[in-house]
Design a protein around this motif. Structure first.
Motif, short mmCIF file in Angstrom:
data_model
loop_
_atom_site.label_atom_id
_atom_site.label_comp_id
_atom_site.label_asym_id
_atom_site.label_seq_id
_atom_site.Cartn_x
_atom_site.Cartn_y
_atom_site.Cartn_z
N ALA A 1 25.40 75.35 -8.97
CA ALA A 1 25.87 76.67 -10.15
C ALA A 1 26.23 74.89 -11.02
O ALA A 1 26.74 75.28 -12.38
N ARG A 2 26.88 73.87 -11.16
CA ARG A 2 27.49 72.76 -11.77
C ARG A 2 26.03 72.26 -13.29
O ARG A 2 26.94 71.48 -13.66
N GLU A 3 25.30 72.45 -12.03
CA GLU A 3 23.71 71.94 -12.95
C GLU A 3 23.06 72.61 -13.83
O GLU A 3 22.79 73.87 -13.65
N PRO A 4 22.68 71.86 -14.66
CA PRO A 4 22.05 72.52 -15.71
C PRO A 4 20.43 73.26 -15.60
O PRO A 4 19.97 72.04 -14.57
N ARG A 5 19.91 74.25 -15.10
CA ARG A 5 18.54 74.38 -14.66
C ARG A 5 17.49 74.50 -16.24
O ARG A 5 18.49 74.85 -16.93
N PRO A 6 16.47 74.54 -16.03
CA PRO A 6 15.78 75.14 -17.28
C PRO A 6 16.30 76.23 -17.85
O PRO A 6 15.54 77.04 -19.16
N TYR A 7 16.48 77.08 -17.04
CA TYR A 7 16.26 79.02 -17.64
C TYR A 7 17.82 79.27 -17.48
O TYR A 7 18.68 80.72 -17.87
N ARG A 8 18.93 78.13 -17.27
CA ARG A 8 20.10 78.62 -17.86
C ARG A 8 21.30 77.10 -18.21
O ARG A 8 20.21 75.86 -17.63
N ALA A 9 21.81 77.49 -19.12
CA ALA A 9 22.99 76.16 -19.08
C ALA A 9 24.23 75.61 -17.48
O ALA A 9 24.27 76.68 -16.70
N ALA A 10 24.56 75.33 -16.90
CA ALA A 10 25.38 73.95 -15.81
C ALA A 10 26.99 75.31 -16.50
O ALA A 10 27.45 75.61 -17.48
N PHE A 11 27.53 75.93 -15.54
CA PHE A 11 28.24 76.48 -14.93
C PHE A 11 30.15 75.79 -15.18
O PHE A 11 29.45 74.15 -14.61
N ASP A 12 31.22 76.04 -15.82
CA ASP A 12 31.55 75.62 -15.57
C ASP A 12 32.80 75.97 -14.40
O ASP A 12 32.34 75.99 -13.94
N PRO A 13 33.40 74.47 -13.41
CA PRO A 13 34.10 74.72 -12.51
C PRO A 13 34.59 75.94 -12.05
O PRO A 13 34.24 76.81 -10.96
N ASP A 14 34.81 76.50 -12.82
CA ASP A 14 36.07 78.00 -12.45
C ASP A 14 34.37 79.25 -12.58
O ASP A 14 34.71 80.44 -11.63
N GLU A 15 34.03 79.14 -13.37
CA GLU A 15 32.32 80.09 -13.45
C GLU A 15 31.88 79.69 -12.14
O GLU A 15 31.46 80.65 -11.39
N ALA A 16 31.41 78.48 -12.25
CA ALA A 16 30.87 78.18 -10.91
C ALA A 16 31.49 78.87 -9.38
O ALA A 16 30.69 79.07 -8.34
N ILE A 17 32.88 78.76 -9.68
CA ILE A 17 32.90 78.85 -8.24
C ILE A 17 33.07 80.32 -8.15
O ILE A 17 33.24 81.28 -7.23
N ALA A 18 33.86 81.24 -9.18
CA ALA A 18 33.16 83.08 -9.11
C ALA A 18 32.10 82.96 -8.83
O ALA A 18 31.76 84.19 -7.83
#
Length: 535
Positions: A414-431
């Protein structure tokens, strides 16, 4: 009892001790099976080729040291295949399919030109195929030379990190050279190509032709490429007794026979030496896709800290860290055409994606000293509600360590980018992880442990004031983006700089850190914590 539980000793989720320490020979053999996946060849292809190389070296009267170099060179001659997968996919579409097909053509003259025309941009619209072919053919030797130059430099770096002999490390970068001097990237000819690689080239290709068409087909292929791709002396030694030289076992017997030939079969890896080896293998796997750079190291850091925090015993923590480094080795068996998609995956794509944990477990399964790690690798995408993959294992079969690893992988991804989305910040990743708990995918206690660990890491993080190799903050920023596969144009747009400025920064950075290509920059970035550690 479920298979996952039969394969390890559980103590309320605790991963038990493995059956013994692996040898370097076993570790390299496992890497060769991962390479087979990336080449579109069946498991044990590179091991069978290495056995043939050892036999050819003996027929040629080479010393034990030279035989060992020929074996290691053949076993891992395509170790750079991960580093150029993205470029192969850009030119050819399916990087695995084109590598598999390339064994059937001599890379020279009109047959090779026809091969390029047939395989460029496969699976893409006709107009895109035509545009890509035109771009490639405008300077085919230059374009392919650049690709192979990157491959060879990367292979040399990875060979050294995996502990190959000096002779093998010197030979591996010559994989695309030809005896007649028409190879790439350096145009080496004759004896300028290390003898270990001249043997490896014939052994690698002959194994494929023998498996597909029998001994006569392999001998015919060698004769047709004698003096062109292959050294005539080595071809003559092969043709003189091809049937005996190619009498090589398959399956598990090939594994045993290959280890009998391995020069490092008795070099036991324990403690820090084993940790270094599994980290190197994880780095090798992560190079498959630039956006995965440092992924496995990041997972290892997170799951190790979380496991300690919840009281997993020391041997279980060690196994989890090692499994985290190794968990994505099966990715090599899935084309970058799939991993790099920006849109929805179709059913065929998902079928391949779902196989990668199984493939990873299979790569590791023949190393008795990594039985625990192999079992963890196989289930890192299983869900507690039984909806995961590859086996749809029920939650009752997943121990605490399995659940911790799955949560750590999910957070790091979740904290890493993927070709289909940007990386999530820490709070977004935990959510995102909590939403997956609610959906029945991840274990709530495991996610809570990951959350506590990443929160503590964020509080403890101290900004870096002294950068390695005299890098400036801007150079470090650009180095990280280069390592993640961003082009100069993309970096310029992201940082509001001109392409010329970015190019100058990249050149200065490479000089400072002593590398010459993106993979060298990537490994430097990993080693110095610029990527892979996300809180």
């Amino acid at each position: 009892m479920p298979l996952a539980l039969q394969e390890r000793i559980a103590d309320n989720g605790h991963v038990g001790a493995t059956t013994g320490a692996p040898t370097r020979g076993e570790m390299l053999a496992a890497v060769s099976v991962a390479i087979d996946l990336g080449l579109g060849q069946p498991a044990e292809h590179m091991m069978r080729a290495a056995i043939l190389a050892d036999r050819l070296a003996a027929r040629l009267g080479l010393s034990d040291e030279q035989r060992g170099a020929a074996y290691q060179t053949t076993l891992l001659m395509w170790i750079g295949c991960t580093a150029d997968s993205q470029e192969y996919a850009r030119w050819f579409g399916d990087d695995i399919a084109v590598r598999s097909a390339s064994y059937l053509v001599d890379w020279s003259g009109l047959p090779f030109l026809r091969f390029l025309v047939q395989h460029v941009a496969q699976g893409r619209p006709l107009t895109e195929r035509a545009t890509t072919l035109a771009a490639l053919l405008r300077d085919s030797r230059g374009n392919l030379g650049a690709l192979m130059h990157s491959h060879c430099l990367s292979a040399a770096l990875l060979a050294e990190r995996l502990g190959l002999s000096r002779a093998a490390c010197e030979a591996v970068p010559a994989a695309f050279e030809r005896y007649d001097g028409r190879g790439l990237p350096r145009g080496l000819a004759g004896d300028a190509i290390p003898i270990a690689m001249r043997i490896a080239q014939l052994a690698d290709t002959a194994e494929v032709h023998d498996r597909l068409g029998g001994t006569d087909a392999a001998i015919q292929m060698a004769g047709a490429r004698r003096g062109g791709q292959f050294d005539p002396v080595i071809v003559d030694a092969f043709v003189a007794d091809g049937a005996a030289l190619l009498d090589i076992p398959h399956g598990s017997a090939a594994w045993a026979a290959a280890l009998d030939c391995a020069p490092d079969r008795d070099e036991v890896l324990q403690g820090e030496a084993l940790d270094d080896a599994v980290a190197a293998i994880g780095d090798f796997a992560d190079l498959k896709c630039p956006f995965l750079l440092g992924h496995s190291r990041g997972v290892a850091d997170i799951v190790g800290a979380a496991a300690l925090a919840v009281g997993v015993p020391a041997d279980g923590v060690t196994a989890l860290r090692r499994a985290a480094h190794l968990h994505d080795i099966g990715r090599l068996g899935v084309s970058n055409l799939v991993w790099s998609k920006t849109g929805e995956l179709d059913d065929d794509d998902w079928e391949r994606v779902r196989m990668h944990p199984y493939l990873g477990g299979r790569v590791l399964s023949r190393i008795p000293g990594l039985a625990t790690e192999a079992a963890l690798v196989r289930v890192h995408h299983e869900h507690v509600d039984g909806s995961g993959y590859p086996a749809g294992a029920p939650g009752t079969s997943l121990g605490r360590s399995d659940r911790l690893l799955a949560a750590a992988v999910a957070y790091q991804a979740a904290r890493e980018p993927r070709p289909y989305r940007a990386a999530f910040d820490p709070d977004e990743a935990i959510a995102r992880l909590h939403r997956r708990v609610a959906a029945g995918h991840l274990d709530g206690e495991a996610v809570a442990a990951i959350e506590a660990t990443t929160d503590a890491a964020a509080r403890a993080r101290i900004p870096r004031s002294i950068l390695p190799a005299g890098l400036t903050p801007r150079e470090a920023e650009i180095l990280t983006l280069v390592a993640q596969g961003r082009s100069n144009r993309e970096i310029a747009a992201a940082l509001s700089l001109s392409e010329k400025t970015v190019r100058n920064h990249v050149e200065h950075t490479y000089i400072k850190i002593g590398v010459v290509n993106r993979v060298g920059a990537s490994l430097f970035a990993i080693d110095h914590g610029f990527v892979g550690r996300t809180a």
